[in-house]
Design an enzyme around this catalytic site. Structure first.
Site, PDB file in Angstrom:
ATOM      1  N   TYR A   1      -1.781   0.869  10.283  1.00 43.83           N
ATOM      2  CA  TYR A   1      -1.894   0.015   9.110  1.00 43.83           C
ATOM      3  C   TYR A   1      -0.528   0.312   7.957  1.00 43.83           C
ATOM      4  O   TYR A   1       0.142  -0.401   7.449  1.00 43.83           O
ATOM      5  CB  TYR A   1      -2.978   0.303   8.405  1.00 43.83           C
ATOM      6  CG  TYR A   1      -3.339  -0.164   6.866  1.00 43.83           C
ATOM      7  CD1 TYR A   1      -3.653  -1.348   6.984  1.00 43.83           C
ATOM      8  CD2 TYR A   1      -3.045   0.649   5.786  1.00 43.83           C
ATOM      9  CE1 TYR A   1      -3.905  -1.988   5.438  1.00 43.83           C
ATOM     10  CE2 TYR A   1      -3.098   0.126   4.648  1.00 43.83           C
ATOM     11  CZ  TYR A   1      -3.654  -1.220   4.182  1.00 43.83           C
ATOM     12  OH  TYR A   1      -3.703  -1.647   2.968  1.00 43.83           O
TER      13      TYR A   1
ATOM     14  N   SER B   1       0.820  -1.052   0.067  1.00 33.87           N
ATOM     15  CA  SER B   1       0.088   0.060  -0.082  1.00 33.87           C
ATOM     16  C   SER B   1       1.083   1.110   0.142  1.00 33.87           C
ATOM     17  O   SER B   1       1.866   1.384   0.699  1.00 33.87           O
ATOM     18  CB  SER B   1      -0.789  -0.034   0.991  1.00 33.87           C
ATOM     19  OG  SER B   1      -1.692   1.324   1.397  1.00 33.87           O
TER      20      SER B   1
END
Length: 256
Positions: free
Chosen positions: A161, A148
């Site tokens: 995250y 990501s």
């Protein structure tokens, strides 16, 4: 470096860890159109079966399923060996599962933070390391892992995250370095915000939001060629380059 292609007359064999994710499903459809043999792995048995049926309609030579809790692997190497036995070998492995989690909750509740890190890094690392050993032993194949852009710089909105994805990025880049001149390849694909069930409930507007099909096209290409880190869509490489190099006094004024 380009991966060694399957032997003439043999179909490509793909294992998808996280077969029900939006990006994984879109990617599997591309492989199906090539007549690949596909094994989908995940927790949702009925959903896996429905996707497998669809892949066969789209041209897959085979579409098998395996039910497993990927976030809690007891023996990833043994599991991968079993998946290889089902398909008669593995050419490409796609690691595509993960959770976004709740950043606000994670900052207050250590268990919530641990869950985000366990799913997105600890378990994914176990699968990646087992996959690397399998591919290196056979001397060919591709490991493609969904990371990501959140891992490029810690930001207040999603730094737990992001931390997990940053760790995964370092791991996959290290595997790619390990594979140099050995035959297999490892690639980390870093999507920007994508319209999938994971982002349900967010305001999903603007040019920065991608469709799963857009990211899937990048993932499929990355399995065959390109560098060890690929952004999806491509412009995120330059957006994150700017964000990474913003001086802290400016960066800290941004609500991102």
């Amino acid at each position: 470096m380009t991966t060694i292609a399957p032997a003439a007359g043999r179909r490509l064999r793909l294992v998808v860890l996280g077969g029900t994710s939006g990006i994984a499903e879109a990617t599997a459809r591309l492989y199906a159109a090539e007549g690949a043999e596909i094994l989908l792995v995940g927790r949702q048995e009925d959903r896996l079966a429905a996707i497998a049926t669809d892949l066969k309609v789209r041209g897959a030579a085979r579409a098998e399923t395996a039910v497993a809790d990927l976030a809690a692997p007891t023996d990833a190497a043994a599991a991968l060996a079993g998946f290889a036995a089902t398909l008669g070998g593995i050419d490409h492995i796609l690691v595509a599962y993960g959770i976004l989690g709740d950043q606000a909750k994670a900052t207050r509740d250590p268990a919530a933070a641990e869950r985000i890190i366990t799913v997105n890094f600890n378990s994914a690392a176990a699968w990646c390391l087992a996959a690397a050993n399998l591919l290196e032993a056979q001397g060919h194949g591709s490991l493609v892992v969904l990371g990501s852009v959140a891992g490029d710089r810690g930001r207040r909105q999603n730094f737990v995250y992001g931390a997990a994805k940053a760790g995964l990025a370092a791991l996959v880049e290290g595997i790619a370095h390990r594979f140099a001149a050995k035959g297999p390849r490892a690639v980390l694909v870093k999507p920007g915000p994508t319209i999938t069930p994971m982002t349900e409930g967010m305001v999903r507007k603007g040019f920065t939001w991608a469709k799963p099909e857009d990211v899937a096209a990048v993932v499929r290409r990355a399995a065959d060629k390109g560098g060890p880190v690929v952004y999806a869509p491509w412009f995120w490489r330059y957006i994150m380059l700017i964000i990474r190099f913003l001086p802290a006094p400016i960066f800290n004024r941004l609500d991102i």
